[in-house]
Write an enzyme that holds these catalytic residues in place. Sequence first.
Site, PDB file in Angstrom:
ATOM      1  N   CYS A 102     -20.399 -18.618  18.597  1.00 54.58           N
ATOM      2  CA  CYS A 102     -19.178 -18.016  18.403  1.00 54.58           C
ATOM      3  C   CYS A 102     -18.115 -18.708  17.557  1.00 54.58           C
ATOM      4  CB  CYS A 102     -18.336 -17.874  19.883  1.00 54.58           C
ATOM      5  SG  CYS A 102     -16.998 -17.124  19.850  1.00 54.58           S
ATOM      6  N   CYS A 109      -3.999 -16.891  15.206  1.00 49.20           N
ATOM      7  CA  CYS A 109      -4.039 -15.561  15.276  1.00 49.20           C
ATOM      8  C   CYS A 109      -2.717 -14.870  15.217  1.00 49.20           C
ATOM      9  CB  CYS A 109      -5.130 -15.008  16.358  1.00 49.20           C
ATOM     10  SG  CYS A 109      -5.610 -13.303  16.353  1.00 49.20           S
ATOM     11  N   CYS A 113      -2.185 -10.536  21.180  1.00 49.47           N
ATOM     12  CA  CYS A 113      -2.604  -9.961  22.384  1.00 49.47           C
ATOM     13  C   CYS A 113      -2.003 -10.889  23.450  1.00 49.47           C
ATOM     14  CB  CYS A 113      -4.107  -9.970  22.510  1.00 49.47           C
ATOM     15  SG  CYS A 113      -4.863  -8.871  21.017  1.00 49.47           S
ATOM     16  N   CYS A 116      -4.203 -13.534  25.450  1.00 51.68           N
ATOM     17  CA  CYS A 116      -5.308 -14.400  24.960  1.00 51.68           C
ATOM     18  C   CYS A 116      -4.667 -15.730  24.380  1.00 51.68           C
ATOM     19  CB  CYS A 116      -5.557 -13.461  23.496  1.00 51.68           C
ATOM     20  SG  CYS A 116      -6.919 -14.695  22.552  1.00 51.68           S
ATOM     21  N   GLY A 158      -8.881 -15.888  15.801  1.00 49.91           N
ATOM     22  CA  GLY A 158      -8.583 -15.115  14.763  1.00 49.91           C
ATOM     23  C   GLY A 158      -9.122 -13.798  14.629  1.00 49.91           C
ATOM     24  N   GLU A 159      -8.358 -12.816  13.774  1.00 46.19           N
ATOM     25  CA  GLU A 159      -8.923 -11.507  13.627  1.00 46.19           C
ATOM     26  C   GLU A 159     -10.120 -11.380  12.180  1.00 46.19           C
ATOM     27  OE1 GLU A 159      -9.058  -8.592  15.197  1.00 46.19           O
ATOM     28  OE2 GLU A 159     -10.042  -8.216  13.336  1.00 46.19           O
ATOM     29  N   SER A 190     -16.200  -8.891  15.755  1.00 47.65           N
ATOM     30  CA  SER A 190     -15.391  -8.373  16.788  1.00 47.65           C
ATOM     31  C   SER A 190     -13.889  -8.305  16.272  1.00 47.65           C
ATOM     32  CB  SER A 190     -15.364  -9.281  18.117  1.00 47.65           C
ATOM     33  OG  SER A 190     -14.407  -8.896  19.075  1.00 47.65           O
ATOM     34  N   SER A 213     -12.117  -4.480  20.359  1.00 52.10           N
ATOM     35  CA  SER A 213     -11.654  -4.951  21.592  1.00 52.10           C
ATOM     36  C   SER A 213     -10.449  -3.750  21.961  1.00 52.10           C
ATOM     37  CB  SER A 213     -10.735  -5.991  21.406  1.00 52.10           C
ATOM     38  OG  SER A 213     -11.850  -7.069  21.021  1.00 52.10           O
ATOM     39  N   LEU A 214     -10.871  -3.096  23.164  1.00 52.78           N
ATOM     40  CA  LEU A 214     -10.086  -2.016  23.650  1.00 52.78           C
ATOM     41  C   LEU A 214      -8.886  -2.372  24.535  1.00 52.78           C
ATOM     42  CD1 LEU A 214     -12.110   1.405  24.210  1.00 52.78           C
ATOM     43  CD2 LEU A 214     -10.561   0.851  22.463  1.00 52.78           C
ATOM     44  N   HIS A 215      -9.448  -2.984  25.761  1.00 61.33           N
ATOM     45  CA  HIS A 215      -8.682  -3.396  26.665  1.00 61.33           C
ATOM     46  C   HIS A 215      -7.914  -2.432  27.331  1.00 61.33           C
ATOM     47  CE1 HIS A 215      -9.967  -6.819  24.747  1.00 61.33           C
ATOM     48  NE2 HIS A 215      -9.013  -6.915  24.053  1.00 61.33           N
ATOM     49  N   ASN A 289     -10.535 -14.461  31.568  1.00 63.53           N
ATOM     50  CA  ASN A 289     -10.781 -15.956  31.672  1.00 63.53           C
ATOM     51  C   ASN A 289      -9.167 -16.578  31.635  1.00 63.53           C
ATOM     52  OD1 ASN A 289     -13.474 -15.906  31.686  1.00 63.53           O
ATOM     53  ND2 ASN A 289     -13.391 -15.457  29.479  1.00 63.53           N
ATOM     54  N   CYS A 332     -14.107 -16.738  26.420  1.00 60.01           N
ATOM     55  CA  CYS A 332     -13.451 -15.495  25.531  1.00 60.01           C
ATOM     56  C   CYS A 332     -11.901 -15.875  25.756  1.00 60.01           C
ATOM     57  CB  CYS A 332     -13.766 -14.388  25.890  1.00 60.01           C
ATOM     58  SG  CYS A 332     -15.396 -13.806  25.617  1.00 60.01           S
TER      59      CYS A 332
HETATM   60  N1  SAH Z   1      -9.686 -10.874  17.217  1.00 57.90           N
HETATM   61  C1  SAH Z   1     -10.809 -10.297  17.445  1.00 57.90           C
HETATM   62  C2  SAH Z   1     -11.839 -11.511  17.733  1.00 57.90           C
HETATM   63  C3  SAH Z   1     -11.261 -12.517  18.638  1.00 57.90           C
HETATM   64  S1  SAH Z   1     -10.912 -12.062  20.709  1.00 57.90           S
HETATM   65  C4  SAH Z   1     -10.794  -9.376  18.616  1.00 57.90           C
HETATM   66  O1  SAH Z   1      -9.873  -9.075  19.090  1.00 57.90           O
HETATM   67  O2  SAH Z   1     -11.915  -8.706  18.928  1.00 57.90           O
HETATM   68  C5  SAH Z   1     -12.557 -11.909  21.189  1.00 57.90           C
HETATM   69  C6  SAH Z   1     -12.709 -11.153  22.396  1.00 57.90           C
HETATM   70  O3  SAH Z   1     -11.943 -12.046  23.536  1.00 57.90           O
HETATM   71  C7  SAH Z   1     -11.819  -9.918  22.458  1.00 57.90           C
HETATM   72  O4  SAH Z   1     -12.272  -9.013  23.297  1.00 57.90           O
HETATM   73  C8  SAH Z   1     -10.733 -10.639  23.368  1.00 57.90           C
HETATM   74  O5  SAH Z   1      -9.625  -9.474  23.793  1.00 57.90           O
HETATM   75  C9  SAH Z   1     -11.245 -11.217  24.351  1.00 57.90           C
HETATM   76  N2  SAH Z   1     -10.239 -12.332  24.999  1.00 57.90           N
HETATM   77  C10 SAH Z   1      -9.128 -12.719  24.559  1.00 57.90           C
HETATM   78  N3  SAH Z   1      -8.613 -13.512  25.632  1.00 57.90           N
HETATM   79  C11 SAH Z   1      -9.299 -13.293  26.623  1.00 57.90           C
HETATM   80  C12 SAH Z   1      -9.208 -13.935  28.013  1.00 57.90           C
HETATM   81  N4  SAH Z   1      -8.232 -14.873  28.270  1.00 57.90           N
HETATM   82  N5  SAH Z   1     -10.333 -13.591  28.730  1.00 57.90           N
HETATM   83  C13 SAH Z   1     -11.315 -12.943  28.564  1.00 57.90           C
HETATM   84  N6  SAH Z   1     -11.507 -12.247  27.252  1.00 57.90           N
HETATM   85  C14 SAH Z   1     -10.370 -12.472  26.389  1.00 57.90           C
END
Ligand code: SAH
Length: 347
Positions: A102, A109, A113, A116, A158-159, A190, A213-215, A289, A332
């Site tokens: 990974c 970033c 979010c 994160c 990062g994105e 991602s 990443s939807l959430h 996490n 993650c």
């Molecule tokens: N910017 C990109 C890639 C980095 S995040 C993106 O948003 O996809 C990679 C993944 O980890 C994303 O799905 C993100 O939402 C998730 N993620 C971020 N913080 C997290 C956390 N504390 N616990 C579990 N997943 C998390």
Amino acid sequence: MRHFLDLDDELSVWMGEHGHPAFRSKQLRQWLFEKRAVTFDDMTNLSKPLRTELADEFQIWTAQIAKHLEASDGTEKLLLELADGGKIECVLLREESRRSICISSQVGCAMGCVFCASGLDGVDRNLTTGEFVEQMLRLARLLPAEERLSHIVVMGMGEPLANLDRLLPALDIASSPTGLGISPRRITISTVGLPPAMRRLTKECSRYNLAVSLHAPNDELRNQLVPVNRNTGLKDILAEADNYFEASGRRLTFEYVLLGDLNDQPEHAQQLAALLRGRPALLNVIPYNPVAGLPYKTPSVAAQRRFREVLEKAGLNIQFRQRKGDEINAACGQLRRSTPSVLSLEA
Ligand code: SAH
């Protein structure tokens, strides 16, 4: 000095300009990517003058390993300090025969979010192509000689879609038979969902897997959790994801971080099922996490089960991601620019 790992096709151009036959670049890449050479001097079938010429002009490594952590589940994390002092993290995951990495795409970033760790200090800069490749090689070197990297996810800090210009050449090297030789089918990018960049990816390069990443299953909730959504909106993101699928033929992945009492209720699962119905997609649910200093929590096992049942009943293809590496903060969303100091005391 130039970063050698920044060179893609320019390597054969350089060889030509310096009066060396083109096959030398192939030999050189073999040394780097297959035999995991550390210095130009290790490359013993290149002439001594060529090795000296290379060493005068290029450095292979620009980062230092500031920290190397190993978890009991086999996950390893490297904290790399870049030439300008910027810090990034990257991770090696072991799962049966898989050896996945990974990697990060930016120092920090900008997406913000709320749950994160990577965005807590904002973004400093994009990584260079060489820095992407350096993460791959540094992680590959943690494996015994007979093992190879099998998968790459660009899911670290990062994105990635905000740094496509440097990412795509790096993935060319990763997937090239003269590079790491990893099939594009085993490489996943991602994204938080940036429609213009998704459109560009569809047009220019639909070889890789795309994970979005939807959430949240609606804009109101997503605006809270993923602030950039205020400028994008789910509708455009899903439309671009569909376009990518049409171009790539690859099943899409949607990621959903499950946050206790926030987006984990049965009605969220129902809305999500309605949103994704009919799409050839895999839904990757990631129970949160914990991040030091942030107030969010992992949903209870019962809440996770309830969420899952609704989606399964709706016929969605769903996978709960196992937590890996969280004892070394390598899971993650736990990768960050700076080591938490004050924050971890508060937690
Ligand atoms: N910017 C990109 C890639 C980095 S995040 C993106 O948003 O996809 C990679 C993944 O980890 C994303 O799905 C993100 O939402 C998730 N993620 C971020 N913080 C997290 C956390 N504390 N616990 C579990 N997943 C998390």
